[in-house]
Design a protein around this motif. Structure first.
Motif, short mmCIF file in Angstrom:
data_model
loop_
_atom_site.label_atom_id
_atom_site.label_comp_id
_atom_site.label_asym_id
_atom_site.label_seq_id
_atom_site.Cartn_x
_atom_site.Cartn_y
_atom_site.Cartn_z
N ASN A 44 1.02 -1.40 0.05
CA ASN A 44 -0.08 -0.04 -0.01
C ASN A 44 0.78 1.14 -0.08
N THR A 233 -17.19 -9.58 -1.31
CA THR A 233 -16.36 -8.59 -0.57
C THR A 233 -16.24 -9.03 0.88
N GLU A 265 -13.48 -2.78 7.97
CA GLU A 265 -12.80 -2.77 6.86
C GLU A 265 -13.40 -3.64 5.85
N PHE A 267 -12.52 -5.56 2.08
CA PHE A 267 -11.47 -5.94 0.81
C PHE A 267 -12.31 -6.41 -0.26
N TYR A 277 -9.15 -1.40 -0.57
CA TYR A 277 -9.04 -1.62 0.68
C TYR A 277 -9.85 -0.30 1.32
N ARG A 278 -10.85 -0.54 2.21
CA ARG A 278 -11.75 0.49 2.50
C ARG A 278 -11.92 0.39 4.04
N GLU A 294 -9.79 5.23 2.27
CA GLU A 294 -10.01 4.12 1.07
C GLU A 294 -8.65 4.01 0.29
N LEU A 297 -4.62 -1.97 -2.53
CA LEU A 297 -3.58 -2.78 -2.23
C LEU A 297 -3.16 -3.23 -3.60
#
Lengths: 328, 146, 273, 325
Positions: A44, A233, A265, A267, A277-278, A294, A297
């Protein structure tokens, strides 16, 4: 400003719909036991910081702005790297500084979500700033035992990174944040589990799918994470934070997570080489409202190398011994 | 050299064999002082039915002073086999203890003595167990087989 | 699927996965499940029956910031630290009476002076089951006998009710019977000297323990113990855990007679100078 | 009285005799010969033959002399003082009343005949001691009962490590009390619980010995069935368990000793226990013995020795107190 506490349901919807920016053609692959496949080695690292810097007014920036930012950053690195001329010795009284930039890997470009360059990881509140509640924050920190000591009095007063307990700046999270270097993660999945290993400090987050949270009396350093799948998700919920891991200080960001925080979170695999990724932080002890960030990755071919921090942590002894020497 | 060792060995085994008073679990001679005989009468306040030795706690009132003695007996297991249990000796029963005080006469928390002979005031044995022939029952004598 | 329906399935799969049909269990005497073998738990119940985070040591003293290990065990470092563990107590915590809870917390504060395990005293029941050492069950038609590696503790489980125990003892008096394929043990006649774990959980000599051993498959056995003691607890409470069978070279009980290891601790001060 | 006693004995002998032929060895649920149950080896016969006997087998008449001596001994131990008399300074402190003891009430009998010693070989019923070795060890043995400088120097019984004497064996010998054993068998194992110090000898069947550097208390025992006889071989004896002394026997078992024990069930209530000790370092010759293990009524009770061992503390504290005098 939004209402103080965004209802979690709305928050969750917000988390999920955000993905519309992406084209829907990508078909998520499945693991051998049928879960959506997030596995691989990811990074990241990015120039974008958690909070929006003054040089940007809004979240989405144009390509040119992104390029200038990258240029400024690389020039900054050169200057930092060569602040001494050939043969010149450092002057007394100056900031001791760190070390050459070769040691660093902070990322070379602003992050992109879909095709949008972003000026901050935070997307809510809209101004890209942490919604601190100054009064609540002062009150919460006043109860912290460590306040009445000088930071060199005891080992427990150093940052968690310096103590080699967990990575500094919330590198391992949650929320997982880019830091100065070693922004590398590996995800491996097995029936009932998603494991995320952060290179610093070889911290593995073992997310139990459909699991129940630990009892209140247990507070692991990176909190207790349980997860579930919403379609393709992965939604991860973390509570039970450790009171000593409240400060999350990196060179380019600082935030805090109190022990009663709840972090959600998500993914979402958006392509072979990217995961969206949030994260959303609900922490009424410190903030006026929830805040959401947000970032992508990105897949990276490099391996994760061992980061045995404590075993070689001369720095800690030097810091304390130095302080004692100065007191004499 | 050879026969000196021989003499030592023989004399040693004789010495050991002869000293019938060595109690089996440990040598009472090591724990109690032959020059400190006691003859006390008092009320039982508690019995610790524990191995390797049971301890009878006796409260003795003499000339206005009360001292509590811990009196060492043997392994309670043999007594259990003769029908004795933790309710047999009720606190308050008066017993007579004759024996010797421990070498370390600290009396912290309590004075310690061995119960060389523990009887009721009328002289009868507190701890019965013998099958009339002076030798305790152990199931080996076919005549006793119940 | 409706919630109830889904739950029905998970229970079925759980039972199915873990507990092969009783008929397929290895058979012992009188056609009962064969309990023979060397068994051991793989949990941290001996540290603390209740849920606990990892911590620096069993005996902590006030530190400048956070509690630190007691000076006399500091040198052990991480070896002396305590691993984290979930509670094995059904319902999470032990239902102490008010003053009994105060005593338990005092016990925990003075672990180094008070825990009988430190003096290598017999562990009592049910602690003997979850000590960090294996034990061997000898299951024959005439007796069911437990030999524990820790301190050479033993338990002979009578197969008929012998009535009240003649004397109080450390390992108590136990007798057992079969409830279908579960071997149930009723234990009583304990003294009040043993602890349930290293966190000061204690009992009086009124303690009664009912244990249930249920063979789940060739290599695992379910263990439950219901603890009853009106003097100390407001109501009976139950602990549950799994016993794992050791196989191959591991399946040999070694000797751990720790009495000789504590002579210095207990009698050192009386050595000749 | 004499005549009726004689008839009584013959009847028992006969019954015993008949009993022996008819009795057939029972099996455990998995097919091994069944030795299970609670047994005792309490008896007035000691390991070595007392001087007042010169043959292994003694008549009923001769047996009664031991019985009488034991009764006189019990009588004197149980009543050391006259009515109201107090103990005198300087006397031996002695032990305690006889009720605590359970040494056995008679010489044991094998095949209906009284035996004057457990030892059957050497024929003189005496241990074939190598006096040099015994002399060397004598000092250590002597200190065990006289010096109280360090706990490790006291005898194993006092330290509550194993039962005193050779109660737990091998070889398993009768001592002053608690001469009780329980045998439980399961596939591949024979377990012998020795009441004193709740030591469980777990004999592994058809298995080989552990490595030589592992020397547990009571040695490392492996066993095998020869017909209906369990043959147990033990070696790797614990170095601190060399000297095994009780009032009624004192033996040396060096680390390297090889001891073979044989358990043969002769009838419902009796196991013939035989042993052979090969210990060239301490004895000029092997020595063999045999004795019956009889079915004991009553159970094995807990003998938690270490947990109540006030005596050790008293002994050491006593010695320190005396040094200060």
């Amino acid at each position: 400003m939004q209402s103080r506490v965004m209802p979690t349901l709305l928050g969750l919807v917000f988390l999920l719909t955000g993905g519309l920016v992406y084209s829907d053609t990508y078909q998520v692959k499945k693991t051998w036991f049928g879960d959506p496949d997030l596995q691989g080695t990811w990074t990241n690292s990015t120039l974008t910081t958690l909070e929006r810097s003054a040089s940007f007014k809004n979240l989405v920036v144009s390509e040119e702005q992104a390029e200038t930012a990258a240029l400024i950053a690389s020039q900054g690195n050169d200057a930092y790297d060569n602040y001494l001329k050939q043969g010149e010795t450092p002057k007394k009284g100056q900031d001791v500084g760190g070390y050459n930039t070769a040691w660093m890997d902070p990322g070379t470009k602003l992050l992109r979500v879909g095709n949008e360059y972003r000026s901050s990881i935070i997307i809510s509140p809209k101004n890209g700033k942490l919604p601190w509640d100054a009064k609540k924050r002062r009150e919460y920190f006043s109860k912290d035992l460590r306040r009445k000591f000088k930071r060199t009095d005891h080992p427990e007063l150093r940052g968690v990174g310096e103590r080699c307990v967990v990575g500094f700046g919330s590198s391992g999270g949650p929320p997982m944040m880019n830091v100065l270097y070693n922004n590398n993660y590996q995800i491996v999945q097995s029936p009932g589990y998603v494991m995320i290993m952060a290179e610093m400090i070889h911290d593995t987050r073992i997310i139990r799918l459909e699991g129940a949270h630990l009892p209140e009396s247990m507070d692991p350093w990176m909190g207790d994470s349980t997860g579930r799948w919403e379609g393709d998700t992965l939604v991860v919920e973390t509570t039970n934070f450790n009171w000593q891991h409240v400060h999350r200080a990196g060179l380019r960001h600082y935030f805090a997570i109190s022990k009663d925080a709840k972090i959600t979170e998500i993914f979402k695999r958006t392509s072979n080489t990217e995961i969206l990724y949030r994260f959303r932080v609900d922490d009424p002890n410190l903030y006026k409202s929830a805040w959401v960030g947000e970032m992508p990755l990105r897949a990276q071919s490099d391996k994760i190398y061992e980061y045995a921090c404590h075993e070689g942590n001369y720095a800690m002894k030097n810091i304390l011994a130095g302080a004692r020497a100065e007191e004499k | 050299m050879k026969n000196t060792l021989k003499i030592i060995a023989i004399s040693f085994t004789l010495l050991l064999g002869a000293s019938t008073y060595i109690n089996a679990h440990h040598a009472f001679t090591a724990e109690f002082d032959p020059n400190a005989p006691i003859n006390i009468t008092g009320k039982v306040i508690k019995v610790e039915w524990i191995n390797p030795h049971a301890w009878v706690h006796v409260e003795v009132k003499e000339a206005g002073k009360t001292t509590v003695w811990m009196v060492e007996g043997g392994t309670p297991n043999t007594l259990i086999r003769n029908g004795i249990n933790k309710k047999t000796i009720t606190p308050g029963t008066v017993i007579v203890v004759r024996g010797y005080q421990s070498k370390g006469k600290l009396c912290l928390p309590r004075c310690i003595a061995n119960g060389r002979d523990v009887t009721f005031p009328d002289g009868s044995k507190v701890f019965m167990g013998s099958s009339g022939t002076g030798a305790p029952r152990d199931g080996s004598d076919p005549r006793e087989r119940r | 699927m409706s919630l109830i329906y889904r739950r029905f399935f998970t229970i079925l799969s759980l039972v199915g996965m873990l507990n092969i049909a009783a008929s397929e269990l290895p058979k012992g005497p009188n056609d009962k499940p064969n309990l023979n073998g060397v068994w051991q738990v793989l949990n941290t119940a001996n540290y603390n029956l209740e849920a606990h985070s990892a911590s620096a040591a069993m005996d902590l003293v006030v530190g400048p910031i956070v509690p630190v290990p007691h000076p006399s065990i500091l040198a052990l470092g991480a070896v002396g630290a305590v691993p984290a563990g979930l509670s094995v107590v059904e319902g999470g915590t032990i239902p102490y009476k008010k003053d009994a809870l105060k005593k338990r917390n005092e016990n925990k504060e003075n672990w180094l002076q008070l825990d009988p395990e430190i003096k290598c005293y017999l562990p009592g029941v049910p602690r003997a089951t979850y000590m960090p050492y294996p034990f061997q069950i000898f299951h024959s038609e005439k007796a069911i006998f437990f030999a524990y590696e820790y301190a050479g503790a033993v338990r002979n489980i009578y197969l008929e009710d012998p009535g009240e125990a003649p004397m109080d003892s450390w390992m108590g008096q136990s007798w057992g019977y079969w409830d279908n394929d579960t071997f149930v043990v009723e234990a009583s006649g304990f003294n009040d000297q043993t602890w349930f774990d290293r966190s000061g959980n204690f009992h009086s000599d009124k303690l009664k323990v009912t244990e249930r051993f249920t063979l789940l498959n060739k290599h695992t056995m379910g263990y439950e113990a219901t603890i009853q003691d009106e003097e100390v607890f407001t109501k009976p409470w139950t602990i549950k855990m799994t016993l794992y069978k050791r196989i191959g070279q591991d399946a040999q009980l070694q000797q751990f007679k720790c009495v000789e290891f504590v002579e210095e601790l207990l009698y050192g001060k009386w050595r000749a100078k | 009285m004499n005549k009726s006693l004689l008839i009584l004995f013959t009847v028992i002998a006969l019954v015993g005799g008949l009993n022996a032929e008819e009795w057939t060895q029972s099996k455990t649920w998995f097919g091994d010969p069944d030795l299970q149950g609670t047994w005792t080896n309490a008896s007035l016969t000691n390991l070595e033959r007392p001087d007042y006997y010169d043959t292994l087998i003694v008549s009923e008449e001769e047996a009664r002399t031991t019985l009488r001596m034991s009764e006189e001994f019990s009588e004197s131990v149980d009543n050391p003082y006259e009515e109201g008399e107090s103990p005198q300074a300087g006397d031996n402190v002695g032990g305690y009343n006889v009720a605590w003891m359970d040494p056995g009430t008679d010489l044991f009998k094998l095949d209906g005949e009284y035996r004057s010693s457990i030892l059957t070989y050497p024929e003189d019923g005496k241990l074939p001691r190598r006096y040099i070795r015994w002399g060397l060890e004598a000092y250590g043995m002597y200190r065990m009962f006289t010096v109280a400088d360090h706990p490790e120097e006291r005898s194993l019984g006092e330290r509550c490590l194993v039962g005193f004497g050779s109660s737990g064996g091998p070889p398993m010998l009768n001592v002053l009390y608690n001469n009780n054993y329980q045998i439980v068998q399961s596939p591949g194992y024979v377990m012998i619980l020795v009441e004193m110090n709740h030591d469980a000898r777990i004999i592994r069947l058809e298995s080989n010995h552990n490595p030589d550097n592992m020397k547990p208390w009571l040695g490392d025992s492996v066993g095998a069935w020869e017909g209906n006889t369990l043959v147990v071989r033990t070696k790797n004896h614990h170095p601190q368990q060399k000297f095994r002394a009780g009032i009624r026997h004192q033996i040396l078992v060096m680390e390297g000793a090889e001891i073979t024990e044989r358990f043969t069930r002769t009838d419902e209530n009796e196991i013939l226990y035989q042993f052979e000790v090969d210990d060239d370092k301490a004895y000029k010759d092997t020595w063999r013995g045999e004795m019956p293990l009889r079915a004991a009524d009553g159970e094995i009770y807990e003998y938690a020795c270490h947990e109540g061992n006030y005596a050790m503390a008293n002994i050491l504290a006593g010695a320190r107190a005396e040094e200060r005098k």
